[in-house]
Design a protein around this motif. Structure first.
Motif, mmCIF file in Angstrom:
data_model
loop_
_atom_site.group_PDB
_atom_site.id
_atom_site.type_symbol
_atom_site.label_atom_id
_atom_site.label_comp_id
_atom_site.label_asym_id
_atom_site.label_seq_id
_atom_site.Cartn_x
_atom_site.Cartn_y
_atom_site.Cartn_z
ATOM 1 N N HIS A 65 12.139 11.517 -6.852
ATOM 2 C CA HIS A 65 13.090 12.270 -6.032
ATOM 3 C C HIS A 65 13.280 11.656 -4.647
ATOM 4 O O HIS A 65 14.370 11.739 -4.079
ATOM 5 N N ILE A 66 12.234 11.062 -4.097
ATOM 6 C CA ILE A 66 12.376 10.449 -2.771
ATOM 7 C C ILE A 66 13.201 9.181 -2.857
ATOM 8 O O ILE A 66 14.021 8.892 -1.988
ATOM 9 N N GLY A 67 12.994 8.409 -3.912
ATOM 10 C CA GLY A 67 13.727 7.165 -4.090
ATOM 11 C C GLY A 67 12.895 5.957 -3.718
ATOM 12 O O GLY A 67 12.215 5.958 -2.689
ATOM 13 N N LEU A 68 12.954 4.941 -4.544
ATOM 14 C CA LEU A 68 12.151 3.746 -4.312
ATOM 15 C C LEU A 68 12.564 2.996 -3.061
ATOM 16 O O LEU A 68 11.780 2.232 -2.486
ATOM 17 N N GLU A 69 13.816 3.201 -2.623
ATOM 18 C CA GLU A 69 14.271 2.494 -1.429
ATOM 19 C C GLU A 69 13.620 3.031 -0.149
ATOM 20 O O GLU A 69 13.645 2.365 0.890
ATOM 21 N N ARG A 70 13.044 4.202 -0.223
ATOM 22 C CA ARG A 70 12.380 4.793 0.963
ATOM 23 C C ARG A 70 10.865 4.624 0.827
ATOM 24 O O ARG A 70 10.097 5.575 0.838
ATOM 25 N N ARG A 71 10.465 3.373 0.724
ATOM 26 C CA ARG A 71 9.059 3.070 0.464
ATOM 27 C C ARG A 71 8.161 3.484 1.616
ATOM 28 O O ARG A 71 7.038 3.938 1.410
ATOM 29 N N GLY A 72 8.624 3.313 2.832
ATOM 30 C CA GLY A 72 7.820 3.688 3.991
ATOM 31 C C GLY A 72 7.489 5.162 4.000
ATOM 32 O O GLY A 72 6.351 5.570 4.276
ATOM 33 N N LEU A 73 8.482 5.993 3.682
ATOM 34 C CA LEU A 73 8.264 7.443 3.643
ATOM 35 C C LEU A 73 7.264 7.798 2.555
ATOM 36 O O LEU A 73 6.412 8.689 2.744
ATOM 37 N N ILE A 74 7.350 7.109 1.419
ATOM 38 C CA ILE A 74 6.401 7.377 0.331
ATOM 39 C C ILE A 74 4.977 7.055 0.771
ATOM 40 O O ILE A 74 4.032 7.799 0.461
ATOM 41 N N ILE A 75 4.795 5.954 1.506
ATOM 42 C CA ILE A 75 3.462 5.612 2.009
ATOM 43 C C ILE A 75 2.960 6.676 2.975
ATOM 44 O O ILE A 75 1.790 7.086 2.918
ATOM 45 N N TRP A 76 3.829 7.149 3.864
ATOM 46 C CA TRP A 76 3.421 8.198 4.806
ATOM 47 C C TRP A 76 3.025 9.473 4.051
ATOM 48 O O TRP A 76 1.980 10.072 4.336
ATOM 49 N N LEU A 77 3.846 9.885 3.089
ATOM 50 C CA LEU A 77 3.541 11.104 2.334
ATOM 51 C C LEU A 77 2.270 10.923 1.511
ATOM 52 O O LEU A 77 1.439 11.842 1.423
ATOM 53 N N GLY A 78 2.105 9.740 0.905
ATOM 54 C CA GLY A 78 0.904 9.481 0.122
ATOM 55 C C GLY A 78 -0.348 9.495 0.972
ATOM 56 O O GLY A 78 -1.385 10.044 0.570
ATOM 57 N N THR A 79 -0.261 8.906 2.163
ATOM 58 C CA THR A 79 -1.408 8.905 3.074
ATOM 59 C C THR A 79 -1.794 10.321 3.463
ATOM 60 O O THR A 79 -2.978 10.677 3.473
ATOM 61 N N TYR A 80 -0.801 11.146 3.773
ATOM 62 C CA TYR A 80 -1.097 12.537 4.127
ATOM 63 C C TYR A 80 -1.627 13.319 2.933
ATOM 64 O O TYR A 80 -2.498 14.187 3.083
#
Length: 474
Positions: free
Chosen positions: A122-137
């Motif tokens: 749902h976030i999209g692979l193009e928003r990789r930075g956001l995925i890293i931030w969400l994963g870290t949290y």
């Protein structure tokens, strides 16, 4: 074939197992009881809390000299201290076993993988930075709410996320192991470190949580920034450096009804633990809420996960046992560490050590005492890589030391938490960290190379918070 000198010389030296190291420390503690004279401070009740009376230290008269019978009793007492330590630390051992079983059961249900896979879709692979931030949290939340070794089974999921967004294993390991480690180290509701320490210090359970939460969130944000700005640019972060891949195409991920029930039960359980622990600490709950109650919540979540995923009763029991077996080493370390305190208690030298540390601490400016004590705890953690075990060993010494120096007990506990928790991420005696790195496919030397710069930065941040805590009266 004979064992030649050349053969022995070519063997690689192996670092002792953490339990071997702790046994060596137990022997050292036992020897200290023969060398260090026994002594004690007077205690008094102040506002319902037991405190040391300053300038009341006195040495205890010796009860005699050496004898063969006394030496035999002394040697035997060292081994008796080990089961006594296991019994004293039993609540902490059992919550580790239960939490290990819980997360293994949740892993078998695939609820976590489906939840994270759906999130990435749902976030999209193009928003990789956001995925890293969400994963870290997200991994930070697991560390905050549950523990460290208990999350070992979740590390491979981060490898899937990392591979999905086009990076190698090192990005996933930084996100998972770093997030879990920072969350656990600085958790405002950590039952293993803060809970044990505040119980020893006669402080309300999880009091002072807001300041610790601010530091924890700031450190997790710093970690996410470090990964997105530095780690992803390293050659070791390239996909060819290692990546797991998804078990199915990203477009196929969705949250099943059972997944929603399991994730919802886990989230609700974490909220219940946090709220009830806080209310118990303030005295408004009307009943104790601590290790046994938290373990009970974990058991309830595990049962919900098993039922929702359609596990049979036998499969559920098998999964709980398998999960518990994976954390047996970490659990037993807690009990073995508790035996050190027993030996020091029996020898009557804890107050003598307090007296010596107090004299040393008097030479340190009070505003710098918290960072200095944090560094000392980090050194101790190299030898005693167990949060609750280290609390059981050191907090009976540090709490009176805080009273004698004029440092608040709350700030001393925070200094202990920083020193103990953060070093878990880099010391080779931390079995949980090494196990996570193994699951993530990242070697210890590579981990140190990639993660050590961040450790320097986060330590500076924590020291700044400790110094600020002194000035704001934390």
């Amino acid at each position: 074939m004979t064992d030649t000198t050349q053969d022995r010389a070519t063997r690689k030296w192996q670092f002792p197992d953490p339990m071997v190291m702790i046994f060596y420390i137990l022997l050292l503690a036992s020897l200290l009881t023969l060398i260090v004279p026994a002594g004690s401070y007077e205690r008094e009740e102040v506002g319902g809390a037991t405190r040391v009376v300053p300038d009341s230290f006195a040495y205890t008269p010796s009860d005699g000299g050496f004898s063969i019978g006394g030496a035999v009793d002394f040697l035997f007492s060292i081994f008796v201290a080990i089961p006594r330590g296991l019994l004293d630390a039993a609540p902490y051992l059992f919550i580790v076993f239960i939490a290990g079983g819980l997360f293994h059961t949740m892993t078998k249900s695939q609820a976590m993988e489906h939840a994270i896979g759906t999130m990435v879709k749902h976030i999209g692979l193009e928003r990789r930075g956001l995925i890293i931030w969400l994963g870290t949290y997200l991994y930070g939340l697991f560390g905050i709410a549950v523990g460290f070794e208990n999350n070992i089974a979740l590390v491979p999921v981060a490898m899937i996320i990392s591979a999905t967004i086009g990076y190698g294993n090192v990005v996933g390991v930084c996100m998972a192991v770093g997030g879990i480690g920072i969350g656990f180290a600085l958790s405002p509701i950590n039952p293993y470190t803060v809970g044990v320490s505040q119980t020893i210090a006669d402080l309300p359970l999880f009091s002072g949580a807001i300041y610790r939460l601010i530091l924890c969130l700031a450190s997790l944000s710093l970690l996410a920034l470090y990964i997105t700005m530095y780690v992803v640019k390293l050659k070791d972060a390239a996909p060819e450096a290692g990546g797991a891949g998804l078990s199915k195409d990203i477009s196929e991920y969705h949250m099943r009804k059972s997944d929603k029930i399991i994730i919802g039960a886990f989230a609700l359980g974490i909220v219940v633990i946090a709220v009830c622990s806080y209310l118990s600490g303030t005295g408004t709950l009307g009943r104790p809420w601590y290790i046994n109650e938290i373990a009970a919540v974990f058991l309830i979540i595990s049962v919900v996960a098993a039922v929702a995923s359609g596990m049979s009763a036998n499969d559920y029991v098998a999964n709980m046992i398998e999960g518990a077996s994976k954390v047996t080493g970490g659990a037993l370390v807690i009990g073995l560490a508790a035996s050190i305190k027993i030996m020091l208690d029996d020898g009557g030298i804890i107050d003598t050590i307090i007296y010596g540390l107090n004299a040393t601490a008097q030479a340190v400016p009070l505003q710098l005492l918290a960072p200095v004590m944090s560094v000392i705890q980090g050194v101790i953690n190299f030898f005693v890589p167990s949060g609750s075990g280290q609390a059981l060993v050191t907090m009976p010494i540090l709490v009176p030391l805080a009273d004698l120096t004029g440092m608040s007990r709350q700030l001393m506990i925070m200094a202990f938490q920083v020193g103990d928790g953060l070093t878990n991420l880099i010391v080779p005696t931390s079995g949980g960290t090494l196990a996570m790195l193994a699951l993530g496919g990242v070697s210890y030397p590579l981990w140190m190379k990639v993660f050590m710069p961040f450790m320097v930065i986060v330590y500076l941040l924590c020291f700044a918070f400790l110094i600020a805590g002194h000035y704001i009266g934390y």
